[in-house]
Design a protein around this motif. Structure first.
Motif, PDB file in Angstrom:
ATOM      1  N   ALA A   1      35.344  44.837  17.814  1.00  0.00           N
ATOM      2  CA  ALA A   1      35.992  44.564  16.525  1.00  0.00           C
ATOM      3  C   ALA A   1      35.475  43.241  15.953  1.00  0.00           C
ATOM      4  CB  ALA A   1      37.504  44.502  16.718  1.00  0.00           C
ATOM      5  N   GLY A   2      35.372  42.245  16.824  1.00  0.00           N
ATOM      6  CA  GLY A   2      34.898  40.928  16.393  1.00  0.00           C
ATOM      7  C   GLY A   2      33.466  40.990  15.888  1.00  0.00           C
ATOM      8  N   LEU A   3      32.619  41.682  16.621  1.00  0.00           N
ATOM      9  CA  LEU A   3      31.209  41.767  16.224  1.00  0.00           C
ATOM     10  C   LEU A   3      31.060  42.568  14.930  1.00  0.00           C
ATOM     11  CD1 LEU A   3      29.458  42.342  19.683  1.00  0.00           C
ATOM     12  CD2 LEU A   3      29.147  40.390  18.167  1.00  0.00           C
ATOM     13  N   SER A   4      31.858  43.636  14.812  1.00  0.00           N
ATOM     14  CA  SER A   4      31.791  44.441  13.583  1.00  0.00           C
ATOM     15  C   SER A   4      32.211  43.596  12.382  1.00  0.00           C
ATOM     16  CB  SER A   4      32.705  45.668  13.703  1.00  0.00           C
ATOM     17  OG  SER A   4      32.289  46.449  14.782  1.00  0.00           O
ATOM     18  N   ALA A   5      33.301  42.836  12.556  1.00  0.00           N
ATOM     19  CA  ALA A   5      33.769  41.961  11.472  1.00  0.00           C
ATOM     20  C   ALA A   5      32.701  40.930  11.130  1.00  0.00           C
ATOM     21  CB  ALA A   5      35.058  41.273  11.896  1.00  0.00           C
ATOM     22  N   PHE A   6      32.080  40.402  12.167  1.00  0.00           N
ATOM     23  CA  PHE A   6      31.042  39.394  11.984  1.00  0.00           C
ATOM     24  C   PHE A   6      29.869  39.977  11.188  1.00  0.00           C
ATOM     25  CE2 PHE A   6      27.094  37.525  13.713  1.00  0.00           C
ATOM     26  CZ  PHE A   6      27.281  36.215  13.339  1.00  0.00           C
ATOM     27  N   PHE A   7      29.467  41.197  11.533  1.00  0.00           N
ATOM     28  CA  PHE A   7      28.328  41.819  10.864  1.00  0.00           C
ATOM     29  C   PHE A   7      28.617  42.164   9.417  1.00  0.00           C
ATOM     30  CE2 PHE A   7      26.196  42.393  14.916  1.00  0.00           C
ATOM     31  CZ  PHE A   7      24.859  42.329  14.549  1.00  0.00           C
ATOM     32  N   TYR A   8      29.866  42.576   9.141  1.00  0.00           N
ATOM     33  CA  TYR A   8      30.174  43.097   7.815  1.00  0.00           C
ATOM     34  C   TYR A   8      30.808  42.086   6.861  1.00  0.00           C
ATOM     35  CZ  TYR A   8      28.631  47.633   9.287  1.00  0.00           C
ATOM     36  OH  TYR A   8      27.839  48.660   9.712  1.00  0.00           O
ATOM     37  N   TRP A   9      31.458  41.060   7.396  1.00  0.00           N
ATOM     38  CA  TRP A   9      32.216  40.180   6.502  1.00  0.00           C
ATOM     39  C   TRP A   9      31.768  38.732   6.514  1.00  0.00           C
ATOM     40  CZ3 TRP A   9      36.961  42.917   8.905  1.00  0.00           C
ATOM     41  CH2 TRP A   9      37.149  44.151   8.258  1.00  0.00           C
ATOM     42  N   THR A  10      30.672  38.424   7.165  1.00  0.00           N
ATOM     43  CA  THR A  10      30.193  37.032   7.109  1.00  0.00           C
ATOM     44  C   THR A  10      28.794  37.009   6.501  1.00  0.00           C
ATOM     45  OG1 THR A  10      29.151  37.101   9.278  1.00  0.00           O
ATOM     46  CG2 THR A  10      31.484  36.442   9.217  1.00  0.00           C
ATOM     47  N   ARG A  11      28.437  35.839   5.966  1.00  0.00           N
ATOM     48  CA  ARG A  11      27.118  35.707   5.323  1.00  0.00           C
ATOM     49  C   ARG A  11      25.999  35.895   6.340  1.00  0.00           C
ATOM     50  NH1 ARG A  11      26.266  33.269   0.424  1.00  0.00           N
ATOM     51  NH2 ARG A  11      24.406  32.249   1.198  1.00  0.00           N
ATOM     52  N   ILE A  12      26.204  35.266   7.502  1.00  0.00           N
ATOM     53  CA  ILE A  12      25.148  35.384   8.523  1.00  0.00           C
ATOM     54  C   ILE A  12      25.061  36.828   9.043  1.00  0.00           C
ATOM     55  CG2 ILE A  12      26.602  34.612  10.478  1.00  0.00           C
ATOM     56  CD1 ILE A  12      23.516  33.095  10.832  1.00  0.00           C
ATOM     57  N   GLY A  13      26.217  37.497   9.064  1.00  0.00           N
ATOM     58  CA  GLY A  13      26.215  38.903   9.466  1.00  0.00           C
ATOM     59  C   GLY A  13      25.425  39.741   8.478  1.00  0.00           C
ATOM     60  N   LEU A  14      25.603  39.417   7.206  1.00  0.00           N
ATOM     61  CA  LEU A  14      24.865  40.107   6.149  1.00  0.00           C
ATOM     62  C   LEU A  14      23.361  39.867   6.325  1.00  0.00           C
ATOM     63  CD1 LEU A  14      25.375  41.732   3.515  1.00  0.00           C
ATOM     64  CD2 LEU A  14      25.230  39.546   2.293  1.00  0.00           C
ATOM     65  N   ALA A  15      23.043  38.615   6.679  1.00  0.00           N
ATOM     66  CA  ALA A  15      21.633  38.266   6.910  1.00  0.00           C
ATOM     67  C   ALA A  15      21.074  39.063   8.091  1.00  0.00           C
ATOM     68  CB  ALA A  15      21.518  36.767   7.185  1.00  0.00           C
ATOM     69  N   PHE A  16      21.884  39.198   9.121  1.00  0.00           N
ATOM     70  CA  PHE A  16      21.471  39.987  10.292  1.00  0.00           C
ATOM     71  C   PHE A  16      21.125  41.416   9.869  1.00  0.00           C
ATOM     72  CE2 PHE A  16      23.633  37.802  14.198  1.00  0.00           C
ATOM     73  CZ  PHE A  16      22.917  36.647  13.922  1.00  0.00           C
ATOM     74  N   ARG A  17      22.012  41.979   9.027  1.00  0.00           N
ATOM     75  CA  ARG A  17      21.813  43.371   8.624  1.00  0.00           C
ATOM     76  C   ARG A  17      20.570  43.499   7.736  1.00  0.00           C
ATOM     77  NH1 ARG A  17      26.348  45.870   5.767  1.00  0.00           N
ATOM     78  NH2 ARG A  17      27.239  43.819   5.383  1.00  0.00           N
TER      79      ARG A  17
END
Lengths: 443, 298
Positions: free
Chosen positions: B157-173
């Motif tokens: 859940a934490g990693l999913s939130a990180f990927f979808y709702w943070t700027r760095i997560g967006l950068a990762f994607r």
């Protein structure tokens, strides 16, 4: 270049040659295929540490065996067969080799033909293929103290003693949980034989290597409701078995470990789940034995101890290494009594092993009373009728909980001979006689 | 089938599912790195070993639990950035096989370094979690495995939130979608890779603690990658959800197969059954159940 410098160099060279000759004449060498890194390093450092500690004790305290200094060098195998063979090839040309002690079934198997050609003993204390007990077929291989069949018989005899006698085994249910490897499978037929003989119900369940997942096996065990589970494990399989047993509600004090499931490394990772677990051993653990005390005082006192972590002195593997040292050194001593106090050939040391008889009085004189019981090797019995005892883990240390127990050697011998004779036939090996065994190559 | 047999089958299934979650924990570390850099990091198992060994060695030296955890995390961050700087960056734009071989070598280096730094002894790891089972409707359930499943779920859940709702997560994607396009819009690939290796180090730490408490902290911890590989093939190499579902399928199916098929073929099939299952999935759906299909213009 002056005359004197020529003279000095010649003198040094002469002294070196003489010195080297003298060293060779007074040294007996042990090549050690040790494993101090890799998955089995904990066992390797303990065993080879104990072995080297004992060799050091003999050198420091006695000046060697009757003046013959003991030497050794190590080659790292990481418990891998190809590396073990590579180390063998590298060290085999060293002079005065007494015996090989790889403490690895795989490496030992790979060396049998080679050491037979070299005429140098191969010691597989507490392990190795069972039929190498038959010295008529395997003249240079010595599964000292305990072969897998004797271990099986010893465990069944112990369970019988807990139940009140062999006749009380009838109707009991025993599960053997074994490692999915040739080592683990070696005792399948002998458990079946003993089950038929004593009338206990038997189920043998395999755990695939490395054994870090055993939920299915222990649920099956739970469903079968056995009286005892025999754990024939190795490495990580052992603590996982104990932990999973706890998870499925099976009591630890009804699990009996085999000789490679009996160390501190097998129980410490299991934590409280290991409390009450019992395992077979040929040598007791602990520091209280005079020979171990002497090693602490003489070897560690001189800063020459091999274990970095001194809390491991007296651990199962360390004490096994010490006992292995005693057996090797005494074989050399016995051979020296016949062939002279000098560097012996491998075949002479083989003769020494085939006359290795240490009764309880001699074991006591060596400072090893209660550390191990006795050994009685002969030219055709290379195991030497070792006795076993059982130890129970209390959460901090092993405590001996049985007397010395004798496996049923008479029952096992015909089975061993059948297997070794089949091997001899298959490989075109002439079966030795007592006279053949007494013919020794001394150069 | 009697009621008792039915209960037993459920117990095997539940035990398998809980074991599967433990496999997923390791698989997530692979997914994180594969997703953003296309590297199948074979060293993930060694990182699990390194993290657990570092942690337990610190605790045994008298350092408090929380501080040990913090120090170990810092060590894993340093390790992540060092790997990125010394191994991945020089090999940028090399073939996936080259990168895979580099991580294979890295695996041996990390294992060796772990033993060199902390010794070869086997350690027990007590996280203070009671492992006695409790009974629900006649079925025994391991409290430890249940907690591990909870931790894994929280991490997903934490990693999913990180990927979808943070700027760095967006950068990762963005990097995962197209590295060159990400570079073109100004994303710093090296920094992202360093960060993702750090995240994989964190996953390794969590997996190391839970697996270490289960097996003991010893060399064999690095072998748990062998359990993660079929999970990845099944779930897809680039899907965190796939790692979870794949883990559940592998865990449940291998336990059921061992209990119900094993006796007919001599037992001990658990070790290879998951691979056989993965092979079947590979033949039918090469990118796994949740993996992104590779479409190439020809």
């Amino acid at each position: 270049m002056t005359f004197f410098s020529h003279l000095r160099k010649a003198a040094i060279a002469t002294a070196f040659v003489l010195g080297a000759t003298a060293v060779h004449a007074d040294e007996q060498y042990f090549p050690l295929q040790s494993y101090r890194v890799g998955p089995y390093a904990a066992g390797g450092t303990g065993f080879f540490g104990g072995f080297i500690d004992y060799l050091n004790l003999i050198n420091i305290r006695d000046g060697g065996v009757n003046g013959v200094k003991l030497t050794w060098s190590e080659g790292e195998t990481q418990y891998e067969v190809e590396k073990g063979v590579e180390v063998y090839e590298r060290l085999k040309s060293n002079p005065g080799i007494a015996a090989w002690n790889p403490l690895s079934v795989g490496i030992a198997y790979a060396m049998i033909d080679r050491i037979t050609d070299d005429r140098v003993p191969l010691i597989t204390i507490n392990h190795g293929r069972t039929d190498t007990t038959d010295g008529r077929v395997f003249p240079y291989v010595f599964p000292l103290l305990l072969n897998p069949y004797s271990e099986t018989s010893g465990i069944v005899n112990y369970i019988a003693s807990k139940e009140g006698g062999l006749d009380k085994l009838k109707g009991k249910k025993i599960v053997v949980l074994y490692h999915g490897s040739p080592y683990g499978k070696e005792t399948i037929p002998i458990y079946e034989l003993l089950s038929q003989k004593y009338g206990f119900e038997l189920s043998q369940i395999e755990v695939p290597h490395p054994g870090n997942e055993q939920q299915a096996q222990w649920l099956t065990i739970r469903r079968e409701h056995p009286d005892y589970v025999v754990l024939r494990g190795w490495g990580v399989m052992n603590p996982v078995a104990l932990k999973t047993a706890q998870k499925t509600g099976f009591p630890a004090d009804h699990i009996i470990g085999n000789v490679w499931s009996n160390s501190e490394e097998d129980v410490i990772p299991a934590g409280d789940a290991a409390k009450g677990y019992t395992a077979i051993t040929t040598q007791a653990s602990g520091e209280q034995y005079p020979v171990v005390q002497e090693i602490v005082k003489t070897v560690y006192g001189a800063g020459k101890g091999n274990l970095e972590d001194k809390s491991r002195i007296g651990s199962v593997y360390h004490n096994l290494g010490i006992v292995n040292g005693i057996l090797n050194v005494e074989a050399v001593r016995i051979a020296q009594a016949k062939f002279g106090n000098r560097t012996l050939t491998g075949d002479e040391v083989r003769w020494g092993f085939e006359h290795l008889k240490l009764d309880p009085a001699r074991v006591e004189a060596l400072g090893a009373k209660d550390l191990f019981h006795s050994i009685n090797v002969s030219w055709d019995n290379h195991e030497g009728d070792g006795y076993v005892t059982f130890q129970q883990w209390d959460g901090k240390k092993w405590n001996v909980v049985s007397d010395w127990i004798a496996p049923d050697w008479k029952l096992l011998r015909p089975i061993i001979e059948k297997s070794s004779e089949a091997y001899a036939k298959e490989n075109g090996i002439k079966i030795r006689t007592a006279e053949d065994a007494d013919a020794v190559v001394s150069n | 089938m009697s009621y008792y047999d039915f209960l037993f089958a459920i117990e095997v299934l539940v035990g398998g599912l809980l074991s599967g979650v433990m496999y997923s924990l390791v698989a997530i570390g692979f997914v994180l790195i594969y997703k953003t850099s296309g590297v199948l990091n074979f060293a993930q198992g060694s990182m699990v070993l390194f993290a657990a060994l570092t942690f337990v060695s610190l605790v045994e030296r008298g350092i408090p639990f929380a501080l040990s955890l913090l120090i170990t995390f810092a060590v894993m961050v340093a390790l992540g950035f060092t790997i990125e700087r010394t191994v991945l960056r020089p090999l940028v734009n090399r073939s996936p096989m080259t990168l895979f071989m580099a991580t294979l070598g890295l695996s041996y280096i990390i294992e060796g370094a772990a033993q060199l730094a902390w010794g070869t002894q086997v350690h027990g790891l007590d996280l203070g979690i009671d492992d006695t089972p409790f009974e629900v409707g006649g079925i025994l359930i391991s409290s430890f495995d249940l907690l591990a499943a909870g931790i894994a779920a929280a991490m997903v859940a934490g990693l999913s939130a990180f990927f979808y709702w943070t700027r760095i997560g967006l950068a990762f994607r963005a990097v995962a979608d197209d590295q060159f396009a990400a570079l073109a819009v100004g994303l710093r690939l090296t920094r992202i890779w360093g960060t993702v290796w750090t995240a994989a180090g964190f996953v390794a730490l969590v997996a190391g603690l839970l697996w270490g408490a289960r097996l003991g902290v010893q060399f064999s911890l690095s072998l748990i990658v062998l359990k993660a590989l079929p999970v990845l093939v099944l779930g897809g190499f680039d899907s965190i959800l796939g790692a979870i579902v794949g883990g559940l399928i592998v865990g449940a199916s291998e336990k059921l197969a061992e209990v119900y098929l094993g006796p007919f073929v001599g037992g001990g099939i658990e070790g290879w059954f998951a691979y056989a299952l993965a092979l079947v999935v590979l033949l039918v759906r090469p990118s796994g159940l949740f993996g992104q299909k590779t479409i190439e213009r020809v």
